[in-house]
Design an enzyme around this catalytic site. Structure first.
Site, PDB file in Angstrom:
ATOM      1  N   THR A   1       0.820  -1.206   0.000  1.00  0.00           N
ATOM      2  CA  THR A   1       0.000   0.000   0.000  1.00  0.00           C
ATOM      3  C   THR A   1       0.859   1.263   0.000  1.00  0.00           C
ATOM      4  O   THR A   1       1.808   1.362   0.781  1.00  0.00           O
ATOM      5  CB  THR A   1      -0.902  -0.008   1.253  1.00  0.00           C
ATOM      6  OG1 THR A   1      -1.642  -1.225   1.268  1.00  0.00           O
ATOM      7  CG2 THR A   1      -1.848   1.181   1.250  1.00  0.00           C
ATOM      8  N   GLU A   2       0.504   2.200  -0.856  1.00  0.00           N
ATOM      9  CA  GLU A   2       1.214   3.483  -0.991  1.00  0.00           C
ATOM     10  C   GLU A   2       2.691   3.292  -1.309  1.00  0.00           C
ATOM     11  O   GLU A   2       3.513   4.155  -1.022  1.00  0.00           O
ATOM     12  CB  GLU A   2       1.054   4.343   0.278  1.00  0.00           C
ATOM     13  CG  GLU A   2      -0.390   4.622   0.678  1.00  0.00           C
ATOM     14  CD  GLU A   2      -1.089   5.592  -0.244  1.00  0.00           C
ATOM     15  OE1 GLU A   2      -0.433   6.103  -1.178  1.00  0.00           O
ATOM     16  OE2 GLU A   2      -2.292   5.834  -0.054  1.00  0.00           O
ATOM     17  N   LEU A   3       3.023   2.140  -1.898  1.00  0.00           N
ATOM     18  CA  LEU A   3       4.410   1.798  -2.212  1.00  0.00           C
ATOM     19  C   LEU A   3       5.301   1.843  -0.963  1.00  0.00           C
ATOM     20  O   LEU A   3       6.508   2.105  -1.055  1.00  0.00           O
ATOM     21  CB  LEU A   3       4.970   2.730  -3.301  1.00  0.00           C
ATOM     22  CG  LEU A   3       5.258   2.095  -4.664  1.00  0.00           C
ATOM     23  CD1 LEU A   3       4.076   1.301  -5.195  1.00  0.00           C
ATOM     24  CD2 LEU A   3       5.701   3.121  -5.682  1.00  0.00           C
TER      25      LEU A   3
END
Lengths: 419, 410
Positions: free
Chosen positions: A150-152
Site C-alpha cells: 500500500t502506498e508503495l
C-alpha cells in the site's frame, strides 16, 4: 539496444467513514453507508470518478491495446475498489476484465484493503494479501507475480517477505536519498533476497504527468507528447527502463479531461512506440528485461507520498497513531469471532485512507491532503473514525460477553482475551 | 499620517472585544509612525495610552454609561425623538442617543482643527460622527465594521434605527474594513454594498499583554480537583446575549452528558440571558455540571482560559471572536461555530453550525474520550494563533489609507 517503459496504474477507492456520531455507538453499525449529497457518499463518489476517469480511461487503454500490439501495462486494483465496482457499477469492472483478458495487462498483488497491516501485524497482512490473490483470481482469472505494498510503502523486510512468498518483482519509490548517485532506470536486487527483483518509480517523469500536467504556472506547461518522449529518452541515456507509476485516477479525475490529458496520453503511447527498439513492458517483464544493476538496501520505509516520502502522512501525528493502535489491538478478538460482517467492517477500517485524512502536515503538504480529504478537518476525520472503532469494540464485547474491564484495557491499546 | 480615530471604548473600560481591538490597532499604527487623535464618549484615565491623543467628548464617567456600550443597541431610542433638538437641550446624558449627539457635536468641532488625512470610525455608535467629519474636512472616511446590528441581535432582526445609521454610513464611506469574510458578506448581502468596497482585515492578538501572568490554580480550585479525577473542563467566556448562541451550547452540553459523564461546563460572563441559562441548565438536568462565574476580569478572567481544557465559541453570528485567540494562547482546544469569523484564520479547530447541537455534543465527547485529539488540537492551534499580529493589521490599514487618500477607488 532496446529500452522500455513500464507503465503501472493504481486503482483504488476507499470506503469513507460517514459522520458516525458518538450517539450511533451501540445503536447502529453501518459506518460506510451515507446516502446524502456529501463527499462521504461512497456510491456517489464512485459514480463520479467512474464517469470522469474509469470509463473514459479504460476505453482509451482498450483502444491503445487494439491499435498497438506492442502496448503493455500493469494495474493494481484493490479489493475495496472491486467490491464497490461490483456493488455500484459492474460495467466498470467489466471494462477492466476486458483489458486484462488481452493478455498484455498484468495485475499486481497487494493487500485487499489498501491497508498498512504490514507495519502492525504480519498475520493480518498475509491474510489480506491472500484474500486479494483469491479475489483477483476469481474476477480476472490471473495470479499476480509482482507485489506492491500500500502506498508503495517499502523496506528491506518487505522485499524479503515478498521474495519468500514467491513473487518475482516488487515495486518501490525511486527516492533520491536512497538512490544517491544511482538511477531509477535500472533493475535492482533487494538486499538479502534470493530471486526477487526491484523496480523503482522514476518520480520526476511520473509526477510530470500525475501532478504537474495541468499546472499552468509550471514553466514547461503545456506538456506535449513530443516533449515528454524527448525527456524520457534524455533521462534513459543508456539505461534500459523507465518506470512510470501513478494513480489510475490521474487520468480524468486528478487531471480533468479538459486539460487534454487523454489526448496527450494517446499520442504519447503512439509516438513512443514509433521509435526503434522502444517498448512497453508489464512490470514482471520489465524486471526480466535487464540484469540487475546492483543491490539496493532500504532499511527505513519509503513511500510514494508527500515531499518526505516516508510514513508520516499516515503515522505522523498522535491521532493517527492512536487510531491505528486501537484498531489493531482488537485483531485477535475480531478474527476469532467468526462474524463475517464484523471482520469485514474492521478490515475496511484498515484502509490507509482513513489515517491519511487525519494528517495535519499543513505547511508543506497541507494542500494535497485537503484536496484528497472529504472531511472538514483532520480532527473531524479522527472523531468519526474513533466512534466507529468504539462501536466495533462494543460489538466484540456483546459477542464475547466481555465486561468493562475489557473496554478500558482495549482503550489503553492492550490486547485482552477471554480465557 | 494624521488619523482621526473614532471609538467608543478603550481598556480597561471596555465591555467587549471592540475596545481591545481599537487599543491594539491604534498602538500598532502609532508604532509605524501614525499620529492619532482618538475620540471617546466619556472621560477617564487610560493607563498605558501614551502613544496617541485621547479626546473626551463628554464629562461622563465610565461607570455612568449603563446600557450605553457598543453592544447595547437595543436600548437605542428612535432617531426622531432627538432629531432637531439642540444638543444643549438633549438633557443630562442619560440616554444613548443624547451621548451620541454630544459625541458627534464634539467631533464636528475637533475635526476642522486637526485636518486629518483620514477618518477611521469604528462601528455604528461613531459612524454619524465619521460622516460629519468627512463632510466638514473632506478627508476620506474609512468605516471599520467589528459587528453589525444583525450580529448583535442573534437570530432576530435587531433595532431598525441602528440599521439605518449603519446603512447611511456604509454608503458614505470611502472604504470599509470588515473583520472577517463573514462580516463582509453581511455588509454586501444585507446592506447592498458592492463587494469591492469592502476589504477584510482579520483581528490579531497581542501576546505581550499576557506577560507576567502565572496560573496558580486557585480561582477555580474545585474544577481543578475535578480535572484530577479525569473530568474535562469545557468553558465559554462571553456576554450572555442571543448573539452568542449559548442556549444551543447548553443543549449540546446536556446531550454530551448523556454519553459521557465526566464533563463540566464553565459559563464565564454575564448578560441578559443569565437567568434563562441557569433555568435551562436545571431543566436539562445538568445544573450540577454547569458553573456560572458572573462577570470576570483580570486574573479571574485569565484563569477561565487556564482551567479550561476546551473552549467553545457558539455564536450565532460572530464577526471575529478575539476570545478564541486568547483561549488558544492559554492552551485550550477550540470548538468554534461556523458562524464565527475567527475560524477563518485557524485550521486546528473543530467547527459546527451554531444550531447543530448533535455535532457539538459529538465533538465534546470525542475530545473527552481521546487525549490524542485534545492534544493535537491544542498543539496545532498554538502554532497558528501566534502568526496573527497587530503589526500586520496596522500595515494593512496604512496601505489602505494610502490608497483611499490618493483616490484610487474614486
Amino acid at each position: 539496444m532496446s529500452r522500455g517503459i513500464s507503465l503501472y496504474l493504481h486503482v483504488h477507492q476507499p470506503y469513507r467513514v460517514k459522520p458516525y456520531s458518538v450517539f450511533d455507538i451501540g445503536e447502529q453499525h453501518e459506518y460506510f453507508d451515507l446516502r446524502d449529497d456529501s463527499k462521504l457518499n461512497n456510491e456517489k463518489i464512485f459514480h463520479k470518478v467512474a464517469d470522469k476517469s474509469y470509463r473514459p480511461m479504460t476505453a482509451m487503454l482498450q483502444k491503445l491495446l487494439d491499435t498497438h500490439p506492442d502496448f503493455h501495462f500493469s494495474l493494481s486494483i484493490t479489493g475495496d475498489f472491486i467490491d464497490q465496482a461490483e456493488q455500484f457499477a459492474p460495467d466498470v469492472l467489466d471494462s477492466f476484465k476486458k483489458l486484462v483478458a488481452s493478455g498484455r495487462v498484468e495485475i499486481v498483488a497487494e493487500t485487499f484493503y489498501h491497508s498498512m497491516a504490514f507495519f502492525y501485524s504480519l498475520t493480518e497482512f498475509e491474510a489480506q494479501v491472500e484474500m486479494h490473490r483469491k479475489k483477483i483470481h476469481d474476477v480476472f482469472g490471473v495470479t499476480p507475480t509482482a507485489f506492491r505494498n500500500t502506498e508503495l510503502a517499502y523496506n528491506d523486510e518487505l522485499a524479503k517477505w515478498a521474495d519468500a512468498a514467491g513473487y518475482k518483482t516488487v515495486l518501490a519509490e525511486g527516492w533520491d536519498s536512497v538512490l544517491e548517485w544511482r538511477s531509477p532506470n535500472h533493475v535492482y536486487r533487494p538486499v538479502g533476497t534470493e530471486n526477487i527483483r526491484l523496480l523503482l518509480k522514476n518520480y520526476h517523469l511520473s509526477d510530470d504527468i500525475a501532478f504537474r500536467f495541468s499546472n499552468q504556472a509550471w514553466n514547461e506547461w503545456p506538456l506535449t507528447s513530443g516533449k515528454y518522449v524527448d525527456w524520457i529518452n534524455t533521462s534513459l541515456g543508456d539505461a534500459p527502463l523507465m518506470n512510470l507509476f501513478m494513480d489510475f485516477e490521474t487520468f480524468g479525475e486528478h487531471q480533468w479531461a479538459d486539460t487534454g490529458i487523454f489526448t496527450f496520453f494517446e499520442q504519447f503511447v503512439g509516438e513512443w512506440l514509433q521509435q526503434d527498439g522502444a517498448k512497453f513492458y508489464t512490470v514482471t517483464d520489465a524486471a526480466q528485461s535487464a540484469e540487475p544493476a546492483g543491490e539496493l538496501s532500504m532499511p527505513t520505509t519509503v513511500t510514494w507520498a508527500d515531499s518526505e516520502r516516508d510514513l508520516s502522512a499516515w503515522f505522523g501525528n498522535s491521532m493517527q497513531n492512536e487510531a491505528a493502535k486501537h484498531l489493531y489491538a482488537m485483531e485477535e478478538d475480531i478474527v476469532r469471532s467468526g462474524d463475517e460482517k464484523l471482520i469485514s467492517d474492521w478490515r475496511n477500517l484498515q484502509s490507509s485512507d482513513h489515517l491519511y485524512y487525519m494528517a495535519t502536515k499543513w505547511l508543506t503538504d497541507g494542500d494535497v491532503h485537503a484536496y484528497f480529504s472529504p472531511y472538514d478537518s483532520p480532527y473531524d476525520a479522527f472523531l468519526y473514525y474513533m466512534n466507529a472503532i468504539r462501536d466495533v469494540r462494543w460489538r466484540i464485547m456483546k459477542l464475547h460477553h466481555l465486561g468493562h474491564d475489557y473496554e478500558s484495557a482495549v482503550a489503553d491499546g492492550q490486547k485482552v482475551h477471554e480465557e | 499620517m494624521n488619523i482621526l480615530m473614532l471609538g467608543w471604548e478603550l481598556p480597561p473600560y471596555n465591555s467587549g472585544g471592540l475596545g481591545v481591538a481599537c487599543y491594539h490597532m491604534s498602538k500598532a499604527l502609532a508604532q509605524q509612525g501614525a499620529t492619532i487623535d482618538f475620540v471617546l464618549p466619556y472621560t477617564a484615565q487610560h493607563p498605558g495610552v501614551d502613544f496617541m491623543t485621547v479626546h473626551n467628548a463628554t464629562g461622563l464617567r465610565p461607570e455612568d454609561r449603563v446600557h450605553m456600550g457598543s453592544y447595547d443597541s437595543k436600548y437605542m431610542e428612535s432617531l426622531e425623538t432627538l432629531d432637531g433638538v439642540d444638543v444643549e437641550d438633549a438633557g443630562d446624558l442619560t440616554t444613548m442617543r443624547a451621548v451620541q449627539k454630544h459625541y458627534t457635536k464634539f467631533v464636528e468641532g475637533l475635526a476642522p482643527q486637526i485636518q486629518p488625512d483620514v477618518i477611521h470610525a469604528h462601528d455604528w455608535l461613531t459612524m454619524e460622527a465619521g460622516v460629519r467629519a468627512k463632510e466638514l474636512t473632506g478627508a476620506p472616511l474609512v468605516v471599520h465594521v467589528h459587528a453589525t446590528e444583525f450580529d448583535r441581535s442573534g437570530e432576530q432582526y435587531g433595532n431598525p434605527v441602528v440599521h439605518e445609521i449603519e446603512q447611511e454610513a456604509l454608503q458614505m464611506a470611502d472604504r470599509i474594513i470588515a473583520v472577517s469574510n463573514i462580516t463582509k458578506n453581511i455588509i454586501v448581502e444585507r446592506y447592498g454594498i458592492p463587494a469591492d468596497m469592502v476589504e477584510v482585515v482579520h483581528n490579531a492578538i497581542d501576546i505581550d499583554s499576557f506577560k507576567g501572568y502565572e496560573y496558580d490554580q486557585r480561582d477555580y480550585r474545585y474544577l481543578e480537583d475535578l480535572k484530577h479525577e479525569g473530568y474535562t473542563v469545557v468553558a465559554t467566556l462571553t456576554r450572555f446575549t442571543v448573539q452568542k448562541g449559548l442556549t444551543h451550547f447548553m443543549r449540546a452540553a446536556a446531550r454530551a452528558c448523556e454519553k459521557y459523564d465526566r464533563l463540566v461546563f464553565l459559563f464565564a460572563g454575564d448578560g441578559e440571558q443569565r437567568d434563562e441559562l441557569i433555568a435551562q441548565a436545571a431543566d436539562l438536568g445538568i445544573a450540577d455540571k454547569v458553573y456560572f462565574t458572573g462577570f470576570v476580569r483580570g486574573k479571574q478572567w485569565r484563569d477561565v482560559y487556564s482551567v479550561a481544557d476546551v473552549f467553545v465559541m457558539s455564536s450565532v453570528s460572530e464577526p471575529f471572536g478575539l476570545t478564541a485567540l486568547e483561549a488558544a494562547h492559554h492552551g485550550c482546544a477550540l470548538l468554534i461555530s461556523k458562524q464565527s469569523g475567527v475560524g477563518e484564520v485557524l485550521k486546528s479547530i473543530l467547527r459546527f453550525d451554531f444550531w447543530d447541537t448533535e455535532r457539538l455534543a459529538n465533538q465534546l465527547v470525542g475530545i473527552a474520550l481521546s487525549p490524542a485529539l485534545e492534544s493535537s488540537l491544542k498543539d496545532g492551534v498554538k502554532e497558528e494563533y501566534a502568526h496573527l499580529s497587530w503589526r500586520d493589521v496596522a500595515t494593512k490599514c496604512i496601505d489602505l489609507y494610502g490608497r483611499v487618500k490618493s483616490g484610487v477607488f474614486a
